[in-house]
Design a protein around this motif. Structure first.
Motif, PDB file in Angstrom:
ATOM      1  N   LEU A 117      55.877  59.336  44.981  1.00  0.00           N
ATOM      2  CA  LEU A 117      55.352  59.452  46.501  1.00  0.00           C
ATOM      3  C   LEU A 117      54.040  60.522  46.680  1.00  0.00           C
ATOM      4  CD1 LEU A 117      54.652  58.306  49.716  1.00  0.00           C
ATOM      5  CD2 LEU A 117      56.386  59.337  50.090  1.00  0.00           C
ATOM      6  N   ARG A 130      47.852  47.388  37.611  1.00  0.00           N
ATOM      7  CA  ARG A 130      49.172  47.499  38.392  1.00  0.00           C
ATOM      8  C   ARG A 130      48.484  46.163  39.585  1.00  0.00           C
ATOM      9  NH1 ARG A 130      44.503  52.007  40.787  1.00  0.00           N
ATOM     10  NH2 ARG A 130      42.621  50.875  41.292  1.00  0.00           N
ATOM     11  N   ALA A 140      48.572  45.768  43.735  1.00  0.00           N
ATOM     12  CA  ALA A 140      49.266  46.294  44.813  1.00  0.00           C
ATOM     13  C   ALA A 140      49.770  45.027  45.913  1.00  0.00           C
ATOM     14  CB  ALA A 140      47.456  46.973  45.418  1.00  0.00           C
ATOM     15  N   PRO A 186      44.789  56.426  48.898  1.00  0.00           N
ATOM     16  CA  PRO A 186      46.008  55.722  49.327  1.00  0.00           C
ATOM     17  C   PRO A 186      45.270  53.837  48.840  1.00  0.00           C
ATOM     18  CG  PRO A 186      44.903  56.674  51.062  1.00  0.00           C
ATOM     19  CD  PRO A 186      44.000  57.138  49.966  1.00  0.00           C
ATOM     20  N   THR A 244      47.865  52.870  45.725  1.00  0.00           N
ATOM     21  CA  THR A 244      48.958  52.541  46.369  1.00  0.00           C
ATOM     22  C   THR A 244      49.137  50.945  44.960  1.00  0.00           C
ATOM     23  OG1 THR A 244      49.260  53.484  48.163  1.00  0.00           O
ATOM     24  CG2 THR A 244      50.485  52.025  47.935  1.00  0.00           C
ATOM     25  N   LEU A 292      56.532  52.635  41.031  1.00  0.00           N
ATOM     26  CA  LEU A 292      56.290  52.186  42.451  1.00  0.00           C
ATOM     27  C   LEU A 292      55.457  53.522  42.201  1.00  0.00           C
ATOM     28  CD1 LEU A 292      55.270  50.486  44.868  1.00  0.00           C
ATOM     29  CD2 LEU A 292      57.106  51.335  46.078  1.00  0.00           C
ATOM     30  N   THR A 294      52.870  55.624  45.460  1.00  0.00           N
ATOM     31  CA  THR A 294      52.008  54.877  46.487  1.00  0.00           C
ATOM     32  C   THR A 294      51.831  56.662  46.809  1.00  0.00           C
ATOM     33  OG1 THR A 294      54.688  53.579  47.438  1.00  0.00           O
ATOM     34  CG2 THR A 294      53.689  54.746  49.420  1.00  0.00           C
ATOM     35  N   SER A 343      49.781  58.783  50.394  1.00  0.00           N
ATOM     36  CA  SER A 343      50.055  58.192  52.148  1.00  0.00           C
ATOM     37  C   SER A 343      48.625  59.134  51.466  1.00  0.00           C
ATOM     38  CB  SER A 343      51.118  59.040  52.795  1.00  0.00           C
ATOM     39  OG  SER A 343      51.113  60.092  52.121  1.00  0.00           O
TER      40      SER A 343
END
Length: 125
Positions: free
Chosen positions: A10, A37, A39, A87, A90, A120, A122, A124
């Protein structure tokens, strides 16, 4: 070839992460190595690829100038340095290797022969 991806996590928008993909079972430096990737709710998409033997790299437009793919032949490992994360970056990132002979970089998942598990990422806002 077995691939082990790591390095996800994250991070806030604008931050950086470095993903690693460690290969075992065969030396991968003569192959094409890539990151894809996926999403949530979207198709898996190509991110970047490298062919060490020709010192060539290729990126999808959305990550050019922000992501860098590289490799360390001594460690049989390749990396994805991700800077200025957004973002929309992600996703679950997966590494892949194409062992079949190729004249160029391939961007379709079915063109790759070996896959690591996803990691993963992520971002923000």
């Amino acid at each position: 070839v077995q691939l082990q991806a790591s390095g996800g996590g994250l991070v806030q928008a604008g931050g950086s992460l470095r993903l690693s993909c460690a290969a075992s079972g065969r030396t991968v430096s003569n192959y094409v190595m890539a990151w894809f990737r996926q999403a949530p709710g979207k198709e898996r998409e190509f991110v970047a690829a490298i062919k060490w033997s020709r010192a060539s790299t290729f990126y999808t437009d959305s990550v050019k100038g922000r992501f860098t793919i590289s490799g360390d032949s001594a460690k049989n490992t390749f990396y994805l340095q991700m800077n200025s994360l957004k973002p929309e970056d992600t996703a679950v990132y997966s590494c892949a290797v194409r062992s079949r002979t190729t004249l160029g970089i391939r961007t379709i998942p079915s063109d790759y022969d070996y896959w690591g598990q996803g990691t993963l990422v992520t971002v923000s806002s």
